[in-house]
Motif scaffolding. Structure first.
Motif, mmCIF file in Angstrom:
data_model
loop_
_atom_site.group_PDB
_atom_site.id
_atom_site.type_symbol
_atom_site.label_atom_id
_atom_site.label_comp_id
_atom_site.label_asym_id
_atom_site.label_seq_id
_atom_site.Cartn_x
_atom_site.Cartn_y
_atom_site.Cartn_z
ATOM 1 N N ILE A 252 0.851 -1.186 0.000
ATOM 2 C CA ILE A 252 0.000 0.000 0.000
ATOM 3 C C ILE A 252 0.891 1.242 0.000
ATOM 4 C CG2 ILE A 252 -1.815 -1.206 1.254
ATOM 5 C CD1 ILE A 252 -1.096 0.448 3.709
ATOM 6 N N THR A 253 0.359 2.355 -0.448
ATOM 7 C CA THR A 253 1.149 3.583 -0.553
ATOM 8 C C THR A 253 1.339 4.231 0.815
ATOM 9 O OG1 THR A 253 -0.766 5.022 -0.858
ATOM 10 C CG2 THR A 253 0.164 3.976 -2.840
ATOM 11 N N VAL A 254 2.315 5.125 0.878
ATOM 12 C CA VAL A 254 2.544 5.885 2.115
ATOM 13 C C VAL A 254 1.303 6.698 2.458
ATOM 14 C CG1 VAL A 254 3.902 7.741 3.151
ATOM 15 C CG2 VAL A 254 5.049 6.005 1.772
ATOM 16 N N GLU A 255 0.652 7.263 1.441
ATOM 17 C CA GLU A 255 -0.549 8.068 1.674
ATOM 18 C C GLU A 255 -1.663 7.221 2.294
ATOM 19 O OE1 GLU A 255 -3.723 10.865 -0.799
ATOM 20 O OE2 GLU A 255 -2.053 9.878 -1.842
ATOM 21 N N GLU A 256 -1.858 6.007 1.778
ATOM 22 C CA GLU A 256 -2.892 5.119 2.339
ATOM 23 C C GLU A 256 -2.557 4.737 3.782
ATOM 24 O OE1 GLU A 256 -4.610 2.513 -1.369
ATOM 25 O OE2 GLU A 256 -2.521 2.161 -0.741
ATOM 26 N N SER A 257 -1.307 4.470 4.044
ATOM 27 C CA SER A 257 -0.879 4.113 5.388
ATOM 28 C C SER A 257 -1.090 5.285 6.349
ATOM 29 C CB SER A 257 0.591 3.700 5.366
ATOM 30 O OG SER A 257 1.038 3.364 6.660
ATOM 31 N N HIS A 258 -0.732 6.485 5.874
ATOM 32 C CA HIS A 258 -0.894 7.676 6.708
ATOM 33 C C HIS A 258 -2.372 7.929 7.006
ATOM 34 C CE1 HIS A 258 0.007 11.615 8.356
ATOM 35 N NE2 HIS A 258 -0.900 12.149 7.551
ATOM 36 N N ARG A 259 -3.207 7.743 6.003
ATOM 37 C CA ARG A 259 -4.647 7.956 6.188
ATOM 38 C C ARG A 259 -5.201 6.981 7.222
ATOM 39 N NH1 ARG A 259 -5.768 8.719 1.228
ATOM 40 N NH2 ARG A 259 -6.183 6.550 0.670
ATOM 41 N N MET A 260 -4.732 5.746 7.189
ATOM 42 C CA MET A 260 -5.173 4.744 8.150
ATOM 43 C C MET A 260 -4.732 5.120 9.568
ATOM 44 S SD MET A 260 -6.767 2.046 8.831
ATOM 45 C CE MET A 260 -6.893 1.477 10.519
ATOM 46 N N CYS A 261 -3.498 5.601 9.699
ATOM 47 C CA CYS A 261 -2.991 6.012 11.021
ATOM 48 C C CYS A 261 -3.815 7.173 11.584
ATOM 49 C CB CYS A 261 -1.522 6.413 10.911
ATOM 50 S SG CYS A 261 -0.390 5.027 10.629
ATOM 51 N N ASP A 262 -4.134 8.153 10.754
ATOM 52 C CA ASP A 262 -4.946 9.290 11.205
ATOM 53 C C ASP A 262 -6.309 8.825 11.684
ATOM 54 O OD1 ASP A 262 -2.962 11.092 10.723
ATOM 55 O OD2 ASP A 262 -3.770 11.803 8.808
ATOM 56 N N HIS A 263 -6.901 7.911 10.936
ATOM 57 C CA HIS A 263 -8.232 7.401 11.294
ATOM 58 C C HIS A 263 -8.182 6.647 12.629
ATOM 59 C CE1 HIS A 263 -12.160 5.558 10.918
ATOM 60 N NE2 HIS A 263 -11.598 4.367 11.059
ATOM 61 N N LEU A 264 -7.155 5.831 12.795
ATOM 62 C CA LEU A 264 -7.018 5.058 14.027
ATOM 63 C C LEU A 264 -6.771 5.972 15.230
ATOM 64 C CD1 LEU A 264 -6.850 2.324 15.416
ATOM 65 C CD2 LEU A 264 -4.422 2.216 14.813
ATOM 66 N N GLU A 265 -5.916 6.973 15.058
ATOM 67 C CA GLU A 265 -5.651 7.915 16.153
ATOM 68 C C GLU A 265 -6.923 8.650 16.555
ATOM 69 O OE1 GLU A 265 -2.365 10.582 15.621
ATOM 70 O OE2 GLU A 265 -1.152 9.045 14.628
ATOM 71 N N ALA A 266 -7.710 9.063 15.580
ATOM 72 C CA ALA A 266 -8.959 9.784 15.877
ATOM 73 C C ALA A 266 -9.918 8.897 16.673
ATOM 74 C CB ALA A 266 -9.606 10.259 14.585
ATOM 75 N N ASP A 267 -10.023 7.629 16.299
ATOM 76 C CA ASP A 267 -10.908 6.711 17.019
ATOM 77 C C ASP A 267 -10.434 6.498 18.458
ATOM 78 O OD1 ASP A 267 -12.516 6.460 14.861
ATOM 79 O OD2 ASP A 267 -12.034 4.364 14.406
#
Length: 302
Positions: A252-267
């Motif tokens: 997966i791309t760095v952008e996809e990984s970063h987006r997943m991390c942001d989503h997880l942190e928010a939750d």
């Protein structure tokens, strides 16, 4: 002045007035139990002052020398309060034993009874306000202060009943005996505060319930993750810290990984306020036929 500091300031003002009343009436009546309560209230005042400045210090933002903030000041202030309470309890017992040995008359009991009733009522109201503020702001310093006042309510009622007993029976020895009982209750409260505040000065993990909440949140994202490990947590005052490694689908791309991390942190932050999250992302192994991540490029149809 913010919510926690305002609650501590109210406690300071209340204790100042009660100390004046108890010392005055204690000297007039000669009742060592009332003077013991005055010492107890003086400790509550000192605890409130320590809590006030401890909260102000803990509320400072992180800086170069303290990159994780100043939350530990709450634990330091709670530990100081507990030690001071131990010292006062020893003094009360010493004075009470002297009174038992030498004997002394107790006078003007009506004034003492009235002051103890006022003290119990006032501290009930102030301690409820402190407990409410402590829960809202997750403040150990305010909780310690509230525990002091709750103990003061119990001891004030005990002294009140004891003075009533002295008035009805004429047994003045009940007065120093009650003072010793007050001191023992104070010792118990001091131990509870010291155990909770000093223990947290050395980094410990978050409570089991909060760790389970973190694990459950991570499990809910299994569809987008390969896995997670190296979970570490700690707490400083009201601030929580979480570190973990995320195993992401390979490719997966760095952008996809970063987006997943942001989503997880928010939750995670939505479920645990004041949570600072540090994530380390790593790719999965190439040979992973049982990978649960539906988004894994290796498992997508050609």
């Amino acid at each position: 002045m913010g919510g926690p500091s305002r609650a501590a300031a109210v406690s300071v003002a209340s204790n100042s007035l009660l100390i004046f009343l108890k010392v005055t009436v204690g000297l007039l009546t000669g009742a060592v139990s009332i003077l013991a309560e005055a010492i107890h209230s003086a400790l509550d005042l000192l605890a409130a002052v320590i809590a006030f400045f401890g909260l102000r210090a803990a509320g400072k933002p992180a800086d170069r020398e303290h990159p994780f903030g100043h939350g530990k000041w709450e634990n330091v202030s709670g530990s100081i309060e507990a030690v001071l309470i131990f010292i006062a309890a020893v003094w009360i017992i010493y004075e009470a034993v002297k009174r038992i040995i030498s004997g002394a008359e107790v006078e003007l009991l009506g004034w003492g009874i009235a002051v103890m009733a006022v003290s119990a009522a006032a501290n009930t109201l102030v301690s409820r306000n402190l407990f409410k503020s402590a829960r809202e702001h997750d403040s150990l310093a305010l909780e310690a202060d509230a525990q002091h006042l709750r103990t003061d309510v119990i001891t004030s009622l005990g002294v009140l009943l004891g003075l009533l007993a002295v008035q009805l029976t004429g047994l003045t020895i009940l007065d120093p005996i009650i003072a010793i009982g007050v001191a023992l209750i104070i010792v118990k409260a001091a131990w509870d505060i010291l155990h909770k505040s000093f223990g947290a000065i050395i980094d410990t993990g978050l409570p089991p319930a909060e760790q389970r909440l973190i694990a459950d949140t991570l499990e809910e994202h299994r569809g987008a993750l390969v896995g997670f490990h190296e979970i570490r947590t700690r707490k400083a005052g009201a601030q929580r810290f979480l570190e973990l490694h995320l195993v992401m689908p390979r490719g997966i791309t760095v952008e996809e990984s970063h987006r997943m991390c942001d989503h997880l942190e928010a939750d995670l932050r939505a479920r645990l306020p004041r949570l600072e999250v540090s994530l380390h992302v790593e790719p999965c192994d190439e040979d992973c036929p049982d990978c649960p991540a539906a988004a894994c490029p290796e498992r997508r149809p050609a």
